[in-house]
Every structure is written in C-alpha cells, then in structure tokens.
Scaffold this motif. Structure first.
Motif, PDB file in Angstrom:
ATOM      1  N   ASN A 195     -13.198   0.225   6.955  1.00  0.00           N
ATOM      2  CA  ASN A 195     -12.816   1.316   6.071  1.00  0.00           C
ATOM      3  C   ASN A 195     -14.048   2.025   5.496  1.00  0.00           C
ATOM      4  O   ASN A 195     -14.089   3.263   5.429  1.00  0.00           O
ATOM      5  N   GLU A 196     -15.041   1.244   5.076  1.00  0.00           N
ATOM      6  CA  GLU A 196     -16.261   1.838   4.527  1.00  0.00           C
ATOM      7  C   GLU A 196     -16.984   2.684   5.576  1.00  0.00           C
ATOM      8  O   GLU A 196     -17.514   3.764   5.273  1.00  0.00           O
ATOM      9  N   ALA A 197     -16.990   2.200   6.829  1.00  0.00           N
ATOM     10  CA  ALA A 197     -17.687   2.932   7.890  1.00  0.00           C
ATOM     11  C   ALA A 197     -16.995   4.260   8.187  1.00  0.00           C
ATOM     12  O   ALA A 197     -17.659   5.290   8.362  1.00  0.00           O
ATOM     13  N   ILE A 198     -15.674   4.264   8.218  1.00  0.00           N
ATOM     14  CA  ILE A 198     -14.938   5.489   8.544  1.00  0.00           C
ATOM     15  C   ILE A 198     -15.041   6.513   7.413  1.00  0.00           C
ATOM     16  O   ILE A 198     -15.175   7.718   7.649  1.00  0.00           O
ATOM     17  N   ASN A 199     -14.994   6.039   6.164  1.00  0.00           N
ATOM     18  CA  ASN A 199     -14.990   6.939   5.011  1.00  0.00           C
ATOM     19  C   ASN A 199     -16.386   7.251   4.471  1.00  0.00           C
ATOM     20  O   ASN A 199     -16.511   7.876   3.419  1.00  0.00           O
ATOM     21  N   MET A 200     -17.408   6.812   5.176  1.00  0.00           N
ATOM     22  CA  MET A 200     -18.772   7.079   4.722  1.00  0.00           C
ATOM     23  C   MET A 200     -19.010   8.593   4.634  1.00  0.00           C
ATOM     24  O   MET A 200     -18.559   9.359   5.496  1.00  0.00           O
TER      25      MET A 200
END
Length: 235
Positions: A195-200
């Motif tokens: 999730n963190e990688a996609i929403n970075m």
C-alpha cells in the motif's frame, strides 16, 4: 721370667676390654648400616611411584589432547550440519517462492486490491486517453513485484513469470483471456508495504491518475489465488 698374678689379671682385663670394644664396634656398624639400607629401599619405592605418576600424567595429557581433537571434530561436523540445514531450508524457501511466481501452487494471504477503471470520456478528446491500456497494468504489476508481491492476478486470472498482457481496443488480453474494465489487480504480500509503495507521492498511483485512470486501492486481510495452470486445465 716369672709371671706374676697381677700380670695375668691385667691381661685378662685388657682382653675383655678389647672384646667389649670389638663387640660395640660391630653393633655400631650394624646400627649405622640399617638406616642406609632403609633409605635406599624407600628411595627406590619413591622413585618407582614418581615414575608411575609421571607416566599417568603423560597419559592424561595425551588423552586430554585427543579429547580436544574429538571435540573440535564434533564442532566442525555440527557446523557443517547446521550449514547444510540452512542451505536446505533456503532451497525449500526458494523453491516455494518459485512455485508461487510460476503459478504452480495456490496462494492465500493478506495483500492489496488495486482497481483501475476508465475515466469519463470528455467529448472532443481522444477516447484512448481515457481508458486503461496494457502499459498501465504493466506499470502497476512491475511495482507490486518489486515491492515483494508473491502472487498477482488480474480480474481473477493468475499471472506467472511468462504471462503477457495485450491491449485490443477497449479490452485487454491476458494470456489469451479477454478481460474488460474495470481491472482489479489483486496481489498477495505485506499489505502495508504494498500500500505504501502504490500510494507513494509521485509513484504509481499518481502516474496513473495523471493518465486519466481512476484508481482505487484497498488493503485485504485474505486473498485466495488458484494455481495458474488449474485455470487452463493443466495446460
């Protein structure tokens, strides 16, 4: 010459005195020789005991050195066995990971669901600028794989290391299967990390939005993906 009685008595006294002196000397000699004989005997016994102790000490040192050698050998064997065990487990983990990547086994776990939808068409604009294309899906998939996704599917179609995505007008072909928008990409892995990688900021989601693609991201506690080949009848 006439022997007087006093001479006889004097001679007898001298004889007795000499006898007594001789007897005393003999006793003294015997008395002096006895301790020497005992000392020599004790010395020989002590020497034998000392030699025996030295021999036992030498044997003990040899046994101690042999014991250390055996302990070192056991330590080396244990370390080698531990290394082989770690290697075995690493190989098993790698094999399981390869089976998941190639799609040979089903996978269950937490992960992420990312849905890509066509944007509302603006009249007078090129409609291709408002639909999901193969490069959009590939961008998302590549990011998920780099971030540690163990298994990925698009609209339920499991991907493997040889999968291909091909855009055919408004639809997309996934390994020969035609699929329509919206496209739900499900990925199994650490949901927080994915999730963190996609929403970075400036990352995949922002790039998709800039291409007029609607994006919805949802963390999921349980995702079930069937084996890749079970969907194709084992082919």
């Amino acid at each position: 010459m006439r022997v007087k009685g006093s001479h006889v008595i004097f001679s007898l006294v001298l004889l007795i005195t000499g006898f007594i002196l001789a007897l005393s000397y003999q006793f003294a000699s015997e008395s002096n020789s006895a301790p020497n004989q005992m000392s020599n005997s004790q010395w020989r016994e002590e020497d034998q005991l000392r030699n025996q102790v030295l021999l036992e000490q030498s044997i003990n040192r040899s046994l101690a050195e042999e014991l250390r050698d055996i302990q070192n050998q056991i330590k080396d064997i244990e370390e080698e066995a531990a290394n082989q065990e770690r290697t075995y487990y690493n190989l098993v983990e790698d094999l399981d990971r390869l089976r998941m990547i190639t799609g040979f086994v089903g996978v269950t776990g937490e992960g992420l669901s990312v849905t890509l939808s066509d944007a509302d068409y603006v009249e007078g604009e090129n409609p291709n600028n408002y639909i999901v294309h193969e490069q959009h899906l590939q961008l998302l998939i590549d990011e998920l794989l780099v971030t540690g996704a163990e298994a990925i599917a698009i609209n339920g179609y499991r991907l493997n290391h040889q999968s291909y995505i091909h855009c055919i007008g408004p639809v997309i072909e996934i390994d020969g299967n035609i699929s329509f928008a919206p496209f739900e990409v499900t990925a199994i892995g650490d949901s927080d990390t994915l999730n963190e990688a996609i929403n970075m900021v400036g990352g995949v989601k922002d790039r998709l939005l800039s291409d007029n693609i609607e994006v919805r991201v949802e963390k999921m506690n349980a995702i079930i993906l069937d084996p890749y080949f079970s969907e194709r009848g084992g082919n």
